[in-house]
Design a protein around this motif. Structure first.
Motif, PDB file in Angstrom:
ATOM      1  N   LEU A 121       0.853  -1.159   0.047  1.00  0.00           N
ATOM      2  CA  LEU A 121      -0.104  -0.142   0.057  1.00  0.00           C
ATOM      3  C   LEU A 121       0.813   1.380  -0.002  1.00  0.00           C
ATOM      4  N   CYS A 122       0.402   2.362  -0.579  1.00  0.00           N
ATOM      5  CA  CYS A 122       1.023   3.624  -0.505  1.00  0.00           C
ATOM      6  C   CYS A 122       0.685   4.035   0.679  1.00  0.00           C
ATOM      7  N   SER A 123       1.352   5.277   1.324  1.00  0.00           N
ATOM      8  CA  SER A 123       1.059   5.625   2.866  1.00  0.00           C
ATOM      9  C   SER A 123      -0.317   6.124   2.784  1.00  0.00           C
ATOM     10  N   HIS A 124      -1.178   6.143   1.873  1.00  0.00           N
ATOM     11  CA  HIS A 124      -2.516   6.887   1.890  1.00  0.00           C
ATOM     12  C   HIS A 124      -3.484   5.959   1.722  1.00  0.00           C
ATOM     13  N   GLY A 125      -2.980   4.676   1.549  1.00  0.00           N
ATOM     14  CA  GLY A 125      -3.822   3.555   1.390  1.00  0.00           C
ATOM     15  C   GLY A 125      -4.346   3.043  -0.098  1.00  0.00           C
ATOM     16  N   GLY A 126      -3.531   3.481  -1.032  1.00  0.00           N
ATOM     17  CA  GLY A 126      -3.707   3.234  -2.381  1.00  0.00           C
ATOM     18  C   GLY A 126      -2.904   1.853  -2.685  1.00  0.00           C
ATOM     19  N   GLN A 127      -3.663   0.942  -3.464  1.00  0.00           N
ATOM     20  CA  GLN A 127      -3.006  -0.334  -3.508  1.00  0.00           C
ATOM     21  C   GLN A 127      -1.845  -0.335  -4.774  1.00  0.00           C
ATOM     22  N   VAL A 128      -0.832  -1.053  -4.334  1.00  0.00           N
ATOM     23  CA  VAL A 128       0.394  -1.136  -5.287  1.00  0.00           C
ATOM     24  C   VAL A 128       0.378  -2.393  -6.123  1.00  0.00           C
ATOM     25  N   SER A 129       0.550  -2.256  -7.553  1.00  0.00           N
ATOM     26  CA  SER A 129       0.700  -3.495  -8.264  1.00  0.00           C
ATOM     27  C   SER A 129       1.798  -3.218  -9.028  1.00  0.00           C
ATOM     28  N   SER A 180      12.548  -3.812   1.969  1.00  0.00           N
ATOM     29  CA  SER A 180      13.137  -2.770   0.896  1.00  0.00           C
ATOM     30  C   SER A 180      12.378  -1.399   1.015  1.00  0.00           C
ATOM     31  N   SER A 181      13.028  -0.495   0.737  1.00  0.00           N
ATOM     32  CA  SER A 181      12.458   0.950   0.937  1.00  0.00           C
ATOM     33  C   SER A 181      12.196   1.662  -0.231  1.00  0.00           C
ATOM     34  N   GLY A 182      11.236   2.290  -0.575  1.00  0.00           N
ATOM     35  CA  GLY A 182      10.955   3.044  -1.762  1.00  0.00           C
ATOM     36  C   GLY A 182      10.185   4.119  -1.430  1.00  0.00           C
ATOM     37  N   ILE A 183      10.010   4.843  -2.459  1.00  0.00           N
ATOM     38  CA  ILE A 183       9.127   6.398  -2.368  1.00  0.00           C
ATOM     39  C   ILE A 183       7.988   6.134  -3.467  1.00  0.00           C
ATOM     40  N   CYS A 184       6.895   6.519  -2.871  1.00  0.00           N
ATOM     41  CA  CYS A 184       5.552   6.891  -3.673  1.00  0.00           C
ATOM     42  C   CYS A 184       5.773   7.939  -4.484  1.00  0.00           C
ATOM     43  N   GLN A 185       5.467   8.307  -5.677  1.00  0.00           N
ATOM     44  CA  GLN A 185       5.543   9.706  -6.299  1.00  0.00           C
ATOM     45  C   GLN A 185       4.073   9.738  -6.861  1.00  0.00           C
ATOM     46  N   SER A 186       3.773  10.977  -6.981  1.00  0.00           N
ATOM     47  CA  SER A 186       2.826  11.650  -7.798  1.00  0.00           C
ATOM     48  C   SER A 186       3.115  11.488  -9.403  1.00  0.00           C
ATOM     49  N   ALA A 187       1.939  12.114 -10.074  1.00  0.00           N
ATOM     50  CA  ALA A 187       2.325  12.058 -11.559  1.00  0.00           C
ATOM     51  C   ALA A 187       3.382  13.079 -12.162  1.00  0.00           C
ATOM     52  N   GLU A 188       3.454  14.316 -11.399  1.00  0.00           N
ATOM     53  CA  GLU A 188       4.597  15.141 -11.241  1.00  0.00           C
ATOM     54  C   GLU A 188       5.870  14.849 -10.649  1.00  0.00           C
ATOM     55  N   GLN A 189       5.977  13.530 -10.184  1.00  0.00           N
ATOM     56  CA  GLN A 189       7.145  12.826  -9.821  1.00  0.00           C
ATOM     57  C   GLN A 189       7.514  13.421  -8.428  1.00  0.00           C
ATOM     58  N   ILE A 190       6.436  13.965  -7.857  1.00  0.00           N
ATOM     59  CA  ILE A 190       6.676  14.779  -6.258  1.00  0.00           C
ATOM     60  C   ILE A 190       6.580  13.562  -5.195  1.00  0.00           C
ATOM     61  N   MET A 222       1.200   7.745  -7.832  1.00  0.00           N
ATOM     62  CA  MET A 222       0.865   7.206  -9.140  1.00  0.00           C
ATOM     63  C   MET A 222       1.935   5.786  -9.324  1.00  0.00           C
ATOM     64  N   THR A 223       3.356   6.135  -8.822  1.00  0.00           N
ATOM     65  CA  THR A 223       4.338   5.188  -9.145  1.00  0.00           C
ATOM     66  C   THR A 223       4.711   4.882  -7.630  1.00  0.00           C
ATOM     67  N   VAL A 224       5.849   3.717  -7.880  1.00  0.00           N
ATOM     68  CA  VAL A 224       6.670   3.559  -6.547  1.00  0.00           C
ATOM     69  C   VAL A 224       8.024   3.395  -7.359  1.00  0.00           C
ATOM     70  N   ARG A 225       9.088   4.043  -6.663  1.00  0.00           N
ATOM     71  CA  ARG A 225      10.360   4.022  -7.100  1.00  0.00           C
ATOM     72  C   ARG A 225      11.023   3.221  -5.845  1.00  0.00           C
ATOM     73  N   TRP A 226      11.829   2.171  -6.002  1.00  0.00           N
ATOM     74  CA  TRP A 226      12.489   1.421  -5.265  1.00  0.00           C
ATOM     75  C   TRP A 226      13.924   1.843  -4.789  1.00  0.00           C
ATOM     76  N   LEU A 227      14.077   2.392  -3.633  1.00  0.00           N
ATOM     77  CA  LEU A 227      15.294   2.964  -3.328  1.00  0.00           C
ATOM     78  C   LEU A 227      16.293   1.887  -2.935  1.00  0.00           C
ATOM     79  N   ALA A 228      16.217   0.984  -1.947  1.00  0.00           N
ATOM     80  CA  ALA A 228      17.052   0.184  -1.178  1.00  0.00           C
ATOM     81  C   ALA A 228      16.810  -1.317  -1.521  1.00  0.00           C
ATOM     82  N   PRO A 229      17.032  -1.903  -2.718  1.00  0.00           N
ATOM     83  CA  PRO A 229      16.648  -3.234  -2.956  1.00  0.00           C
ATOM     84  C   PRO A 229      17.636  -4.259  -2.383  1.00  0.00           C
ATOM     85  N   ALA A 230      17.750  -5.536  -2.535  1.00  0.00           N
ATOM     86  CA  ALA A 230      18.603  -6.707  -2.069  1.00  0.00           C
ATOM     87  C   ALA A 230      20.027  -6.186  -2.384  1.00  0.00           C
TER      88      ALA A 230
END
Length: 111
Positions: free
Chosen positions: A13-21, A84-94, A61-69
């Motif tokens: 899930l994103c930090s606002h409850g959206g489903q990640v696929s 692994s850690s990542g960051i969710c981003q808006s359509a504007e990459q915020i 809108m998207t997840v960018r994975w920052l710390a993989p294996a």
């Protein structure tokens, strides 16, 4: 610290409850019949309800994975672990906050 491998079909899930696929480019390494996710794969978010004042929708809108294996690679790409850690981003990459990996398979782990 070892953690389980994240795979297509696992819950996140994103930090606002959206489903990640995730759509995986990996079709060779499977766990529970599902492809293991690697850092270069595309993870999209659906159903994020985040808005910024004055009521302007700004959903993840998207997840960018920052710390993989660091020790598990698939086709030359590092695998994504449950830790692994990542960051969710808006359509504007915020940046919008980190995703939370909820469930995954429990047989294969890596570091």
């Amino acid at each position: 610290m070892p953690a389980f491998l994240f795979h297509v079909g696992a819950s996140a899930l994103c930090s606002h409850g959206g489903q990640v696929s995730t759509l995986s480019s990996n079709q060779k390494v499977l766990v529970n019949g599902m492809a293991v996710v690697v850092q270069s794969d595309t993870s999209q978010v659906a159903g994020c309800a985040f808005t910024v004042p004055p009521g302007r929708p700004q959903p993840c809108m998207t997840v960018r994975w920052l710390a993989p294996a660091v020790r598990v690679f698939i086709n030359g790409q590092p695998a994504i672990l449950q830790s692994s850690s990542g960051i969710c981003q808006s359509a504007e990459q915020i940046p919008q906050g980190p995703p939370t990996l909820i469930t995954t398979q429990t047989r294969v782990s890596g570091t």
